[in-house]
Design an enzyme around this catalytic site. Structure first.
Site, mmCIF file in Angstrom:
data_model
loop_
_atom_site.group_PDB
_atom_site.id
_atom_site.type_symbol
_atom_site.label_atom_id
_atom_site.label_comp_id
_atom_site.label_asym_id
_atom_site.label_seq_id
_atom_site.Cartn_x
_atom_site.Cartn_y
_atom_site.Cartn_z
ATOM 1 N N ASP A 179 0.716 -0.971 -0.270
ATOM 2 C CA ASP A 179 -0.092 -0.362 0.366
ATOM 3 C C ASP A 179 0.617 1.212 0.192
ATOM 4 O OD1 ASP A 179 -2.441 1.210 0.218
ATOM 5 O OD2 ASP A 179 -2.839 -0.572 1.362
ATOM 6 N N ASP A 279 -2.922 4.379 -2.381
ATOM 7 C CA ASP A 279 -4.275 5.348 -1.255
ATOM 8 C C ASP A 279 -4.846 6.613 -1.577
ATOM 9 O OD1 ASP A 279 -5.636 4.902 1.563
ATOM 10 O OD2 ASP A 279 -4.910 7.397 1.678
ATOM 11 N N GLU A 337 -6.471 3.751 -5.341
ATOM 12 C CA GLU A 337 -7.865 3.778 -4.543
ATOM 13 C C GLU A 337 -7.973 5.250 -5.076
ATOM 14 O OE1 GLU A 337 -10.029 4.340 -0.840
ATOM 15 O OE2 GLU A 337 -8.137 5.306 -1.438
ATOM 16 N N HIS A 408 -11.341 -3.072 3.314
ATOM 17 C CA HIS A 408 -10.818 -3.159 4.499
ATOM 18 C C HIS A 408 -11.747 -1.265 4.960
ATOM 19 C CE1 HIS A 408 -8.417 -0.642 2.841
ATOM 20 N NE2 HIS A 408 -8.201 -0.249 3.992
ATOM 21 N N ASP A 409 -12.541 -0.668 4.219
ATOM 22 C CA ASP A 409 -12.937 0.732 4.472
ATOM 23 C C ASP A 409 -14.687 -0.081 4.182
ATOM 24 O OD1 ASP A 409 -10.822 1.952 5.154
ATOM 25 O OD2 ASP A 409 -10.501 2.811 2.833
HETATM 26 O O1 ISL Z 1 -13.865 5.710 4.867
HETATM 27 C C1 ISL Z 1 -14.300 6.575 4.091
HETATM 28 C C2 ISL Z 1 -14.290 8.230 4.760
HETATM 29 O O2 ISL Z 1 -15.193 8.264 4.605
HETATM 30 C C3 ISL Z 1 -13.644 5.690 3.088
HETATM 31 O O3 ISL Z 1 -13.758 7.579 1.959
HETATM 32 C C4 ISL Z 1 -12.125 5.956 2.866
HETATM 33 O O4 ISL Z 1 -11.309 6.910 3.597
HETATM 34 C C5 ISL Z 1 -11.269 6.541 1.421
HETATM 35 O O5 ISL Z 1 -12.451 5.311 0.515
HETATM 36 C C6 ISL Z 1 -9.879 6.552 1.680
HETATM 37 O O6 ISL Z 1 -9.312 5.708 2.423
HETATM 38 C C7 ISL Z 1 -8.373 5.473 2.464
HETATM 39 O O7 ISL Z 1 -7.579 6.739 2.776
HETATM 40 C C8 ISL Z 1 -7.485 6.462 3.973
HETATM 41 C C9 ISL Z 1 -7.948 5.266 4.945
HETATM 42 O O8 ISL Z 1 -8.129 5.725 6.310
HETATM 43 C C10 ISL Z 1 -7.955 4.537 4.674
HETATM 44 O O9 ISL Z 1 -8.154 2.998 5.145
HETATM 45 C C11 ISL Z 1 -7.662 4.085 3.020
HETATM 46 O O10 ISL Z 1 -8.420 2.343 2.685
HETATM 47 C C12 ISL Z 1 -7.033 7.221 4.519
HETATM 48 O O11 ISL Z 1 -5.492 7.099 4.657
#
Ligand code: ISL
Ligand code: CA
Length: 633
Positions: A179, A279, A337, A408-409
């Site tokens: 990542d 990310d 992402e 994971h989100d």
């Molecule tokens: O969960 C969200 C916020 O409400 C999503 O929008 C998410 O934060 C977004 O997809 C970004 O995710 C990624 O970056 C974040 C991290 O917390 C997430 O785990 C990661 O997948 C910040 O680094």
């Protein structure tokens, strides 16, 4: 250039205009022709402005024009010689290391835990592993806040452990991607500490510092509640953080910062990692001057300020540079992402001719029209079907898409569609058939091969995610604890983050001590061990489906065409490659439906219902949530 004299169709012909309008139509669950019919499409924007004066002010239109005119390129229509790099035919498996396997019994998953499960991963048939962050981090956001990009987090193990992991993954013929979290760092990163404590430091320009005297620099909001600015009273400065206040945004407009990042990426590629998942990579370029977010847009989509950075002015430039200077020399793979990016912009970010990313994660399919993650509703699979049909109607040989609906989100898909335990097995299998036979590159999230569902958390004290914790505090103050809890429980990211369910022992074979995020009780029978012993388990079928994917090139490379598109609750498609033809049929509901396509000579390769059940129902019927795969004659 789009301006007042342009027509609706001109706006719709721009990639940003099309994505934005499509997103609005989607949110309102309205069909295309509302925009494409001649009456509307020939309207001048000046006229639309007048008609919508009450809702959309001049500031909105200014921002909208700025956005529309940002991107003048169009996604490539075709690619005469589509190539077959490994990642187009691969199945990726995402590991959330904190929750995968704990080797030293401290309650936290680690690198040696992953190493101990490599045989399991290989037995699944997956081709590549993606590790969520394992770098040194104070863990404000579970490693998505990186303190040192070239060190391993203590709880995860050592760099030697990592090197061994990489070697052992490669020995098994799999690949490993990491990542890459470079929209922001941790506030504990040496760059930030120096920048904060020394105004003369060259690292000041690595972040967005603004003087305290002027109050909040703009009205942008953080994704984890509150304003996107943290105030440091001692230094009397503000810094920008789109995520938690311990995740200050890096300033990509500053060249030395970009050089440092690229050097770091090369450092990992030198070690032999096969690529990265990037990310929130579409957020790295911010609009010059960091202007206020538009009020109308903020009301519409709540993420105040997003139009200033979700597809910023230099995004394409920075991605090309990163690819040229770091990824390409190693032939490394990249998947971005990209929250907020629609179909057309996704094509611009990942088209083969664009030299930016290899793939993007588009999130449009994750929630139903008009819904957001924290809304309590049942997800209708007919929507997911519509999403793929629409996608494939626009994609060309120049494009390739990622297929996923868990990570994971996000809460588990099975729970969103139908939480009835009686349907879990069938539905899990149906979703896996879909994931593994659709055209594109599938990403499986740990636990999906087991049919994992949401957790029965009993209070906010059970949760760990910074987003859930902050949101709960914010909502409790506004609407009381009960309603705050209901909301957080619906959308919490912790549902997907509980430890892997390895066996039926206390601690589920993850750890013998209490895990950092305990798994609530009540999921017996769904562990890896239990499913290994059951030939009819979700896991057993996962392996069967992976084997079919390996066996039939059509399932990996084949074209896709949809059958009886309009038929509700029914989704079917043909995958074809050099004379090999495979039919996939899915019943999207928990009722029986007539089967339409399979003809007598077609050979059944897989179905998730038992032969006796099929006999009883008659050959022509598709049973509830039935999925079937045929080799056509
Ligand atoms: O969960 C969200 C916020 O409400 C999503 O929008 C998410 O934060 C977004 O997809 C970004 O995710 C990624 O970056 C974040 C991290 O917390 C997430 O785990 C990661 O997948 C910040 O680094
Ligand atoms: Ca551990």
């Amino acid at each position: 250039m789009i301006n007042d004299r342009s027509r609706v169709k001109d706006v719709y012909a721009t990639p940003i205009g099309r994505d934005v309008i499509d997103k609005i139509l989607l949110q309102l669950d309205r069909p295309h022709w509302i925009i494409t019919n001649p009456l509307v499409s020939n309207l001048r924007i000046s006229r639309v402005r007048k008609l919508s004066r009450e809702h959309l002010d001049d500031a909105f239109w200014e921002t909208f024009y700025w956005l529309l005119n940002l991107e003048t390129d169009q996604p490539g229509a075709s690619n005469p010689q589509p190539a077959w790099p490994w990642w187009k035919e691969a199945v990726f498996y995402q590991i959330y290391p904190r929750s995968f396997a704990d080797s030293n019994q401290d309650g936290i998953g680690d690198i040696n835990g992953i190493r101990s499960k490599l045989d399991y991963l290989q037995s699944l048939g997956v081709d590549a592993l993606w590790l969520s962050p394992i770098y040194d981090s104070p863990n404000d956001d579970n490693g998505y806040d990186i303190r040192d990009y070239r060190a391993i987090m203590d709880e995860m193990g050592t760099m030697e452990d990592f090197d061994l992991l990489l070697e052992e993954v490669h020995e098994r013929g799999m690949r490993l991607i990491m990542d890459l979290v470079v929209n922001h760092s941790s506030d504990e990163h040496a760059w930030f500490q120096e920048a904060l404590n020394n105004p003369e430091s060259p690292y000041r320009s690595y972040y967005f510092f603004r003087p305290g005297a002027d109050g909040l620099p703009n009205n942008w909001r953080s994704y984890f509640s509150g304003p996107a600015w943290r105030y440091y009273p001692e230094q009397d400065v503000y810094t920008l953080h789109l995520f938690s206040e311990k995740q200050p945004d890096l300033n990509w407009d500053h060249e030395p910062m970009r050089q440092d990042i690229m050097e770091m990426v090369r450092w990992w590629l030198d070690k032999g990692v096969d690529g990265f998942r990037l990310d929130v990579i579409n957020y790295i370029s911010k609009r010059e001057g960091l202007p206020d977010g538009n009020d109308t847009i903020r009301e519409l989509i709540t993420f105040g300020g997003i139009e200033n950075y979700f597809y910023g002015p230099n995004l394409n430039k920075y991605l090309r540079e990163l690819r040229r200077e770091a990824f390409d020399p190693y032939d490394a793979f990249s998947v971005g992402e990209t929250p907020g990016i629609g179909l057309e912009l996704g094509r611009l970010l990942s088209g083969a001719d664009r030299k930016e990313l290899d793939l993007v994660f588009n999130f449009d399919q994750l929630e139903a029209p008009g819904k957001a993650r924290f809304d309590d509703y049942s997800y209708d699979l007919n929507y997911l079907k519509k999403y793929y049909i629409k996608y494939h109607s626009r994609l060309s040989d120049n494009d390739w898409m990622s297929i996923f609906w868990e990570n994971h989100d996000h809460p588990r898909m099975i729970s969103k569609v139908n939480p009835d335990p009686g349907q879990r097995r069938l539905l899990a299998k149906l979703l896996l058939v879909w994931l593994l036979t659709m055209k594109g590159t599938p990403f499986v999230y740990q636990g999906q091969e087991l049919g994992a569902v949401n957790q029965k958390f009993s209070s906010i004290a059970d949760m760990r995610d910074v987003e859930s914790v902050n949101l709960y505090a914010e909502l409790s103050a506004e609407q009381g604890e009960e309603s705050a809890w209901a909301t957080v429980l619906t959308g919490s990211r912790d549902h997907a983050r509980v430890p892997m369910n390895w066996d039926e022992t206390p601690g589920n074979g993850f750890s013998t001590v209490e895990a950092w995020l305990p798994r609530p009780e009540g999921d017996d029978g769904w562990s890896v061990a239990a499913q290994e012993a059951d030939p009819d388990s979700v896991l057993a079928d996962f392996r069967r489906l992976m084997a079919l994917r390996k066996q039939y090139t059509a399932l990996r490379r084949g074209s896709i065409s949809f059958i009886k598109e309009k038929r509700h609750d029914y989704f079917a498609y043909l995958r074809e490659w050099q004379g090999e033809k495979i039919l996939v049929e899915l019943n999207l509901s928990d009722l029986s439906h007539l089967r339409s396509q399979a003809s007598a000579g077609d050979k059944l390769l897989y179905t998730n219902v038992k032969p006796a059940e099929q006999e009883g129902a008659g050959r022509r019927r598709l049973l509830p949530y039935q999925a079937a795969i045929y080799l056509c004659k």
